[in-house]
Scaffold this motif. Sequence first.
Motif, PDB file in Angstrom:
ATOM      1  N   LEU A 202      51.776  54.934  42.559  1.00  0.00           N
ATOM      2  CA  LEU A 202      51.891  56.062  41.062  1.00  0.00           C
ATOM      3  C   LEU A 202      51.500  57.454  41.636  1.00  0.00           C
ATOM      4  N   PHE A 203      50.857  57.386  43.847  1.00  0.00           N
ATOM      5  CA  PHE A 203      50.324  57.701  43.692  1.00  0.00           C
ATOM      6  C   PHE A 203      50.477  58.642  44.852  1.00  0.00           C
ATOM      7  N   GLY A 204      51.983  58.411  45.374  1.00  0.00           N
ATOM      8  CA  GLY A 204      52.657  59.270  46.044  1.00  0.00           C
ATOM      9  C   GLY A 204      53.185  58.187  47.387  1.00  0.00           C
ATOM     10  N   GLU A 205      52.275  57.174  47.173  1.00  0.00           N
ATOM     11  CA  GLU A 205      52.100  56.247  48.703  1.00  0.00           C
ATOM     12  C   GLU A 205      51.964  55.149  48.236  1.00  0.00           C
ATOM     13  N   SER A 206      52.302  53.753  48.132  1.00  0.00           N
ATOM     14  CA  SER A 206      52.785  52.611  48.046  1.00  0.00           C
ATOM     15  C   SER A 206      51.123  51.600  48.509  1.00  0.00           C
ATOM     16  N   LYS A 207      50.830  51.331  47.151  1.00  0.00           N
ATOM     17  CA  LYS A 207      49.248  50.545  47.085  1.00  0.00           C
ATOM     18  C   LYS A 207      49.337  49.366  46.261  1.00  0.00           C
ATOM     19  N   THR A 208      48.440  48.369  46.922  1.00  0.00           N
ATOM     20  CA  THR A 208      48.458  47.506  45.922  1.00  0.00           C
ATOM     21  C   THR A 208      47.882  46.652  45.563  1.00  0.00           C
ATOM     22  N   VAL A 209      47.218  46.756  44.034  1.00  0.00           N
ATOM     23  CA  VAL A 209      45.807  46.042  43.020  1.00  0.00           C
ATOM     24  C   VAL A 209      46.047  44.670  42.610  1.00  0.00           C
ATOM     25  N   THR A 210      45.320  44.989  42.622  1.00  0.00           N
ATOM     26  CA  THR A 210      44.409  43.577  41.556  1.00  0.00           C
ATOM     27  C   THR A 210      43.539  43.865  40.272  1.00  0.00           C
ATOM     28  N   ASN A 211      44.583  43.637  39.159  1.00  0.00           N
ATOM     29  CA  ASN A 211      43.967  44.124  38.025  1.00  0.00           C
ATOM     30  C   ASN A 211      43.313  43.003  37.639  1.00  0.00           C
ATOM     31  N   LEU A 212      41.910  42.742  37.115  1.00  0.00           N
ATOM     32  CA  LEU A 212      41.234  41.771  36.683  1.00  0.00           C
ATOM     33  C   LEU A 212      40.818  41.475  34.785  1.00  0.00           C
ATOM     34  N   GLU A 213      40.583  40.566  34.882  1.00  0.00           N
ATOM     35  CA  GLU A 213      40.994  40.253  33.592  1.00  0.00           C
ATOM     36  C   GLU A 213      40.410  39.054  32.905  1.00  0.00           C
ATOM     37  N   SER A 214      39.059  39.364  32.186  1.00  0.00           N
ATOM     38  CA  SER A 214      38.445  38.467  30.955  1.00  0.00           C
ATOM     39  C   SER A 214      38.967  38.124  29.950  1.00  0.00           C
ATOM     40  N   ARG A 215      39.123  36.993  29.241  1.00  0.00           N
ATOM     41  CA  ARG A 215      39.417  36.978  28.365  1.00  0.00           C
ATOM     42  C   ARG A 215      38.819  35.689  27.650  1.00  0.00           C
ATOM     43  N   ILE A 216      39.180  35.391  25.896  1.00  0.00           N
ATOM     44  CA  ILE A 216      38.312  34.574  25.424  1.00  0.00           C
ATOM     45  C   ILE A 216      39.869  34.508  24.359  1.00  0.00           C
ATOM     46  N   GLY A 217      40.039  32.505  23.842  1.00  0.00           N
ATOM     47  CA  GLY A 217      41.651  32.531  23.308  1.00  0.00           C
ATOM     48  C   GLY A 217      41.599  30.738  22.682  1.00  0.00           C
ATOM     49  N   LEU A 218      42.044  31.405  22.115  1.00  0.00           N
ATOM     50  CA  LEU A 218      41.795  29.516  20.726  1.00  0.00           C
ATOM     51  C   LEU A 218      42.938  29.582  20.681  1.00  0.00           C
ATOM     52  N   SER A 219      43.141  28.220  21.337  1.00  0.00           N
ATOM     53  CA  SER A 219      44.639  27.471  21.087  1.00  0.00           C
ATOM     54  C   SER A 219      44.914  26.424  20.188  1.00  0.00           C
ATOM     55  N   LEU A 220      46.411  26.007  19.525  1.00  0.00           N
ATOM     56  CA  LEU A 220      45.964  24.645  18.946  1.00  0.00           C
ATOM     57  C   LEU A 220      47.297  23.899  19.776  1.00  0.00           C
ATOM     58  N   PHE A 221      47.421  22.566  19.268  1.00  0.00           N
ATOM     59  CA  PHE A 221      48.035  21.472  19.519  1.00  0.00           C
ATOM     60  C   PHE A 221      49.295  21.270  18.556  1.00  0.00           C
ATOM     61  N   PHE A 222      50.229  20.912  18.777  1.00  0.00           N
ATOM     62  CA  PHE A 222      51.510  20.511  17.840  1.00  0.00           C
ATOM     63  C   PHE A 222      52.533  19.975  18.550  1.00  0.00           C
TER      64      PHE A 222
END
Length: 222
Positions: A202-222
């Motif tokens: 995106l900024f003219g040169e190749s760059k490896t990025v790591t986007n960190l994600e923190s989350r909370i979720g709700l799951s159902l089993f079926f």
Amino acid sequence: MESRIQRLFLIALLLGTTCVGQLTYAQDDSSESEDDELEQIITPDIKRRTIKEDDLDSENFEMGAFFGLLSIEDFGTNEVQGITFAYHITEDFFVEAAYGISKTEKTSYELLSGGVELLTDDERDLNYYNLSLGYNFLHGQVFISDKWTFNNHFYILAGAGNTDFAAKDYFTTNIGAGLRFYTTDWMALDISMRGHSFKHELFGESKTVTNLESRIGLSLFF
């Protein structure tokens, strides 16, 4: 003379039989007394508590929704939400498919430069999908009170997928770890951290990025 000897022999025999009988009776009384004492010592009066334990549903499919924060390198920390679908192969291994969406902020360069726009509003939308293999470990229980006990376990996962950002698609690898807390036998609370890595120019040169994600979720089993 012979009859006198016979009498003495019979008297001695009777006396011997009587002594043996009394000794045997005394031993029986002593044994019964010891048994009674042991029974009182070994058998205390204990009131046993009845515990009802719910079994987890045997269904192998899991569907969930999550909400959290996604730190996008160079574009700030933004809200993220999405859905997951998992199939539990065994008690320990599972496969998970995830889809998430987010919208990035302006970069610090755009904010400082005034009117410079590196991306349009549509290009600031980010969405991703991936498929991961997970492993459950450290199965345990959480004791809330004397009457409430909940199952839980930690898990790790890794996989690959795609990130759509700035009108381009990027091959993305992901890793993560989390805690799954079973609130009932068919519903679970999921708290996790994920890392999404890809390479862009995106900024003219190749760059490896790591986007960190923190989350909370709700799951159902079926």
